[in-house]
Design a protein around this motif. Structure first.
Motif, PDB file in Angstrom:
ATOM      1  N   GLU A  11       0.457 -14.212  14.266  1.00  0.00           N
ATOM      2  CA  GLU A  11      -0.414 -13.361  15.079  1.00  0.00           C
ATOM      3  C   GLU A  11      -1.504 -12.677  14.256  1.00  0.00           C
ATOM      4  O   GLU A  11      -2.524 -12.270  14.787  1.00  0.00           O
ATOM      5  CB  GLU A  11       0.409 -12.283  15.811  1.00  0.00           C
ATOM      6  CG  GLU A  11       1.327 -12.821  16.876  1.00  0.00           C
ATOM      7  CD  GLU A  11       2.676 -13.304  16.338  1.00  0.00           C
ATOM      8  OE1 GLU A  11       2.905 -13.286  15.098  1.00  0.00           O
ATOM      9  OE2 GLU A  11       3.507 -13.722  17.148  1.00  0.00           O
ATOM     10  N   ASP A  12      -1.291 -12.526  12.961  1.00  0.00           N
ATOM     11  CA  ASP A  12      -2.242 -11.824  12.098  1.00  0.00           C
ATOM     12  C   ASP A  12      -3.176 -12.753  11.328  1.00  0.00           C
ATOM     13  O   ASP A  12      -4.201 -12.317  10.808  1.00  0.00           O
ATOM     14  CB  ASP A  12      -1.491 -10.949  11.084  1.00  0.00           C
ATOM     15  CG  ASP A  12      -0.666  -9.861  11.759  1.00  0.00           C
ATOM     16  OD1 ASP A  12      -1.056  -9.403  12.852  1.00  0.00           O
ATOM     17  OD2 ASP A  12       0.359  -9.460  11.188  1.00  0.00           O
ATOM     18  N   THR A  55      -9.935  -6.519  -3.360  1.00  0.00           N
ATOM     19  CA  THR A  55     -10.560  -6.695  -2.047  1.00  0.00           C
ATOM     20  C   THR A  55      -9.665  -7.531  -1.142  1.00  0.00           C
ATOM     21  O   THR A  55      -9.445  -7.190   0.022  1.00  0.00           O
ATOM     22  CB  THR A  55     -11.941  -7.367  -2.190  1.00  0.00           C
ATOM     23  OG1 THR A  55     -12.770  -6.551  -3.017  1.00  0.00           O
ATOM     24  CG2 THR A  55     -12.596  -7.581  -0.837  1.00  0.00           C
ATOM     25  N   VAL A  56      -9.146  -8.632  -1.682  1.00  0.00           N
ATOM     26  CA  VAL A  56      -8.259  -9.503  -0.903  1.00  0.00           C
ATOM     27  C   VAL A  56      -7.014  -8.735  -0.458  1.00  0.00           C
ATOM     28  O   VAL A  56      -6.619  -8.791   0.713  1.00  0.00           O
ATOM     29  CB  VAL A  56      -7.868 -10.760  -1.711  1.00  0.00           C
ATOM     30  CG1 VAL A  56      -6.779 -11.552  -0.993  1.00  0.00           C
ATOM     31  CG2 VAL A  56      -9.087 -11.640  -1.963  1.00  0.00           C
ATOM     32  N   LYS A  61      -3.734  -6.000   3.671  1.00  0.00           N
ATOM     33  CA  LYS A  61      -3.040  -4.765   4.041  1.00  0.00           C
ATOM     34  C   LYS A  61      -3.552  -4.219   5.369  1.00  0.00           C
ATOM     35  O   LYS A  61      -2.776  -3.816   6.239  1.00  0.00           O
ATOM     36  CB  LYS A  61      -3.209  -3.725   2.937  1.00  0.00           C
ATOM     37  CG  LYS A  61      -2.440  -2.462   3.156  1.00  0.00           C
ATOM     38  CD  LYS A  61      -2.592  -1.537   1.966  1.00  0.00           C
ATOM     39  CE  LYS A  61      -1.751  -0.293   2.136  1.00  0.00           C
ATOM     40  NZ  LYS A  61      -1.837   0.592   0.980  1.00  0.00           N
ATOM     41  N   GLU A  62      -4.857  -4.221   5.551  1.00  0.00           N
ATOM     42  CA  GLU A  62      -5.448  -3.682   6.780  1.00  0.00           C
ATOM     43  C   GLU A  62      -5.147  -4.556   7.994  1.00  0.00           C
ATOM     44  O   GLU A  62      -4.911  -4.048   9.090  1.00  0.00           O
ATOM     45  CB  GLU A  62      -6.962  -3.528   6.613  1.00  0.00           C
ATOM     46  CG  GLU A  62      -7.352  -2.415   5.677  1.00  0.00           C
ATOM     47  CD  GLU A  62      -8.828  -2.390   5.369  1.00  0.00           C
ATOM     48  OE1 GLU A  62      -9.603  -3.176   5.973  1.00  0.00           O
ATOM     49  OE2 GLU A  62      -9.232  -1.579   4.510  1.00  0.00           O
ATOM     50  N   GLU A  63      -5.167  -5.856   7.833  1.00  0.00           N
ATOM     51  CA  GLU A  63      -5.007  -6.765   8.968  1.00  0.00           C
ATOM     52  C   GLU A  63      -3.556  -7.103   9.286  1.00  0.00           C
ATOM     53  O   GLU A  63      -3.264  -7.632  10.353  1.00  0.00           O
ATOM     54  CB  GLU A  63      -5.803  -8.054   8.741  1.00  0.00           C
ATOM     55  CG  GLU A  63      -7.297  -7.837   8.616  1.00  0.00           C
ATOM     56  CD  GLU A  63      -7.923  -7.208   9.853  1.00  0.00           C
ATOM     57  OE1 GLU A  63      -7.391  -7.353  10.968  1.00  0.00           O
ATOM     58  OE2 GLU A  63      -8.973  -6.552   9.701  1.00  0.00           O
ATOM     59  N   CYS A  64      -2.647  -6.812   8.383  1.00  0.00           N
ATOM     60  CA  CYS A  64      -1.227  -7.141   8.585  1.00  0.00           C
ATOM     61  C   CYS A  64      -0.368  -5.891   8.569  1.00  0.00           C
ATOM     62  O   CYS A  64       0.757  -5.911   8.070  1.00  0.00           O
ATOM     63  CB  CYS A  64      -0.755  -8.111   7.503  1.00  0.00           C
ATOM     64  SG  CYS A  64      -1.627  -9.660   7.491  1.00  0.00           S
ATOM     65  N   GLY A  97       5.122  -7.296  11.162  1.00  0.00           N
ATOM     66  CA  GLY A  97       3.882  -7.195  10.413  1.00  0.00           C
ATOM     67  C   GLY A  97       4.140  -7.130   8.926  1.00  0.00           C
ATOM     68  O   GLY A  97       5.231  -7.434   8.455  1.00  0.00           O
ATOM     69  N   GLY A  98       3.128  -6.747   8.218  1.00  0.00           N
ATOM     70  CA  GLY A  98       3.231  -6.743   6.773  1.00  0.00           C
ATOM     71  C   GLY A  98       2.968  -8.139   6.240  1.00  0.00           C
ATOM     72  O   GLY A  98       2.689  -9.079   6.989  1.00  0.00           O
TER      73      GLY A  98
END
Length: 112
Positions: A11-12, A55-56, A61-64, A97-98
């Motif tokens: 989903e992420d 950056t990666v 971290k932000e999207e998952c 998530g994560g």
């Protein structure tokens, strides 16, 4: 140079890939399964310069981000191979998530 392997929820994956591409960071997606819930995952292979690793990781971290999800479990009875129809186990709140991330050094990179 680094190779980052990030295992994320299916989903992420699209959100991570889109953000990485906006930053001009290439990514290769491999479909995978596993984990506690046996849900679909994606293993992202990201080759990047050392300076872009932070950056990666920030994008992943932000999207998952971890979040709570309610899961409906079918009721099972001992000795049966499937759910018992007409009976339902109570819903369970789980954390989803994560990402699991591996970062390895790249000795040599060749683009043919």
């Amino acid at each position: 140079m680094k190779m980052i392997f990030a295992i994320v929820r299916k989903e992420d994956e699209g959100f991570v890939i889109e953000r990485l591409n906006k930053e001009k960071i290439s990514v290769t997606k491999l479909s995978s399964t596993g984990g506690f819930l046996r849900k679909g995952n994606a293993t992202l292979m990201i080759g990047t310069e050392d300076e872009q690793v932070d950056t990666v990781l920030q994008i992943i971290k932000e999207e998952c981000s971890r979040r709570q999800e309610v899961m409906m479990n079918p009721a099972y009875s001992a000795g049966t191979k499937g759910p018992v129809m007409g009976y339902a186990a109570p819903p369970v709140t789980i954390e989803v998530g994560g990402a699991t991330v591996f970062i390895v050094n790249v000795e040599q990179f060749i683009k043919l």
